[in-house]
Enzyme design. Structure first.
Site, mmCIF file in Angstrom:
data_model
loop_
_atom_site.group_PDB
_atom_site.id
_atom_site.type_symbol
_atom_site.label_atom_id
_atom_site.label_comp_id
_atom_site.label_asym_id
_atom_site.label_seq_id
_atom_site.Cartn_x
_atom_site.Cartn_y
_atom_site.Cartn_z
ATOM 1 C CG ASP A 155 -1.559 3.581 7.224
ATOM 2 O OD1 ASP A 155 -2.035 4.366 8.064
ATOM 3 O OD2 ASP A 155 -0.366 3.617 6.865
ATOM 4 N N PRO A 184 0.782 -1.240 0.000
ATOM 5 C CG PRO A 184 -0.061 -1.032 2.163
ATOM 6 C CD PRO A 184 0.577 -2.016 1.233
ATOM 7 C CE LYS A 185 1.903 3.690 5.211
ATOM 8 N NZ LYS A 185 2.445 4.065 6.523
ATOM 9 C CG ASN A 186 5.703 0.108 -4.548
ATOM 10 O OD1 ASN A 186 6.223 1.076 -5.084
ATOM 11 N ND2 ASN A 186 5.989 -1.129 -4.909
#
Length: 339
Positions: A160, A113-115
Site C-alpha cells: 500500500d 500493515p496499518k496496525n
C-alpha cells in the site's frame, strides 16, 4: 481441548493441557455482576489465551513462557495495546536481541500493515536501544544498520503505497538519523511506479523543508534557488500527465515566497502550458493564485476571468466555489480602483 488455528499452522494445544502451565490459574475476563449487556462470543482459543495472559500480568511473571504467551495473544488480537506494552517490558527484562524482535515484528506487520501498535513498538525498541548507548546515535549505528528500517517501510509500501504509518515511520528514521540525501532517489522511484501518489509528493515536500531546517533554515523558508529546483523537478510530471493534480499542488506550494522575477517566469511558463492544454483546470487554478499574489488591477481582473472559466467550463462541479472566488475578486478590484 485442541483445535486448528489455521490450515498452515500446527495444531493448537490448550494451555490447560500444556505441562509448563499447570501451575497457573487463568483469570477470566470480568464481565460485571450480570455478565454484560451484550457479551462477546469469544472463540475458546482466544478466551483461554487471554485468561492466562491476565494471570501472568496479575502475578508480574517475567519468563520465556510468558514471552511466548504474549506472542500468541498478539497473533489473536494485534491491536491490543496491553499485549504490546507487556511484550516491550519482556524484551527489555529478558534482554531479547533487538534484531530478532524487529524481524518478528516485520512478520506480524505483513498481515497487519496499518496496525498502529506495530509501528509504535518498532520505534520504541530502537529508542530503548539508543538509551543503552546514552543517546549516542553513532554508537547505535555502529551496532545496528538503521537502513533496515527504511527497507522495512519500503516492503510495507509495496503493498500500500499510501500507508500513513509507513511514511510516518520513515520520516522519523530519516529525521532522527539524518538520512535525508538518500531519500530523493527513493521518492523518484515511488513516483515512477505511481505518479499520482500524493504521499510520495508529500514526502518530497517534507524532505526538502525538514532538510532545510537541519541546515539552519526554517520550515517552508526556502531560497529562490531551492524553490526553482523543486518546480523544475515537478514540471516533467505535469507535462506527461497534465490533469494529475499532485505536481500542480506541489508547484503551488513551493512557489509561494518566490521573488517577483521568479514568479513572473513561472506565470509565463504556466500560461504557455495552458495555451497548449486549454482544458487543464490545474493550470488555470495556478494562474489565479499567481495573479492574486501580484494584486494589481490587471492581474486581479485576469484572475476573475479565470475563475469564471473554471466555474463555467473547466470545473463545473465546483462552480459555486469559483463563482464565490470571482465575487471576492470583484470586491478587491473595486477597492483597487478607488484607492
Amino acid at each position: 481441548k485442541k483445535k486448528m488455528a489455521d490450515d498452515n499452522e500446527p495444531e493448537w494445544v490448550s494451555f490447560s493441557e500444556r505441562p509448563e502451565w499447570k501451575d497457573v490459574t487463568p483469570v477470566p475476563q470480568d464481565e460485571g455482576p450480570f455478565g454484560g449487556a451484550c457479551p462477546i462470543a469469544y472463540e475458546d482459543r482466544f478466551k483461554e489465551t487471554f485468561d492466562y495472559f491476565r494471570a501472568v500480568v496479575k502475578s508480574g511473571e517475567v519468563s520465556q513462557r510468558v514471552f511466548d504467551l504474549v506472542g500468541e495473544a498478539i497473533s489473536l488480537n494485534p491491536a491490543n495495546y496491553t499485549t504490546w506494552y507487556y511484550r516491550r517490558l519482556l524484551v527489555s527484562q529478558l534482554n531479547k536481541p533487538l534484531l530478532a524482535e524487529l524481524e518478528w515484528t516485520t512478520e506480524v506487520a505483513k498481515e497487519n500493515p496499518k496496525n498502529y501498535q506495530i509501528w509504535y513498538h518498532r520505534k520504541s525498541l530502537i529508542e530503548s536501544e539508543l538509551k543503552k548507548y546514552n543517546g549516542d546515535k553513532q554508537q547505535l549505528l555502529n551496532n545496528l544498520d538503521i537502513k533496515t528500517e527504511l527497507d522495512f517501510t519500503e516492503i510495507m509500501l509495496r503493498t500500500d503505497n499510501k500507508n500513513y504509518h509507513a511514511w510516518s515511520h520513515r520520516q522519523w528514521v530519516i529525521t532522527d538519523f539524518n538520512l535525508f540525501d538518500q531519500e530523493y532517489a527513493f521518492i523518484e522511484k515511488m513516483l515512477e511506479s505511481d505518479w499520482k501518489n500524493n504521499s510520495a509528493w508529500n514526502q518530497r515536500w517534507f524532505i526538502v523543508n525538514k532538510g532545510n531546517v537541519l541546515g539552519g533554515g526554517r520550515f517552508g523558508n526556502l531560497t529562490d534557488e531551492q524553490r526553482q529546483r523543486e518546480v523544475d523537478f515537478a514540471w516533467p510530471y505535469l507535462q506527461k500527465h497534465p490533469n494529475n493534480q499532485c505536481p500542480w499542488n506541489y508547484i503551488a506550494g513551493v512557489s509561494r515566497g518566490f521573488g517577483s522575477e521568479q514568479k513572473k517566469q513561472l506565470k509565463e511558463r504556466v500560461a504557455e502550458f495552458r495555451a497548449k492544454h486549454i482544458s487543464c483546470p490545474h493550470a488555470c487554478s495556478l494562474l489565479i493564485d499567481i495573479a492574486e499574489e501580484e494584486a494589481t488591477k490587471e492581474s486581479l481582473e485576469d484572475a476573475r476571468q479565470n475563475c469564471l472559466d473554471m466555474a463555467n467550463k473547466l470545473a463545473q462541479i465546483h462552480s459555486k466555489y469559483w463563482f464565490y472566488r470571482a465575487t471576492q475578486l470583484e470586491d478587491r478590484i473595486a477597492k483597487t480602483t478607488t484607492s
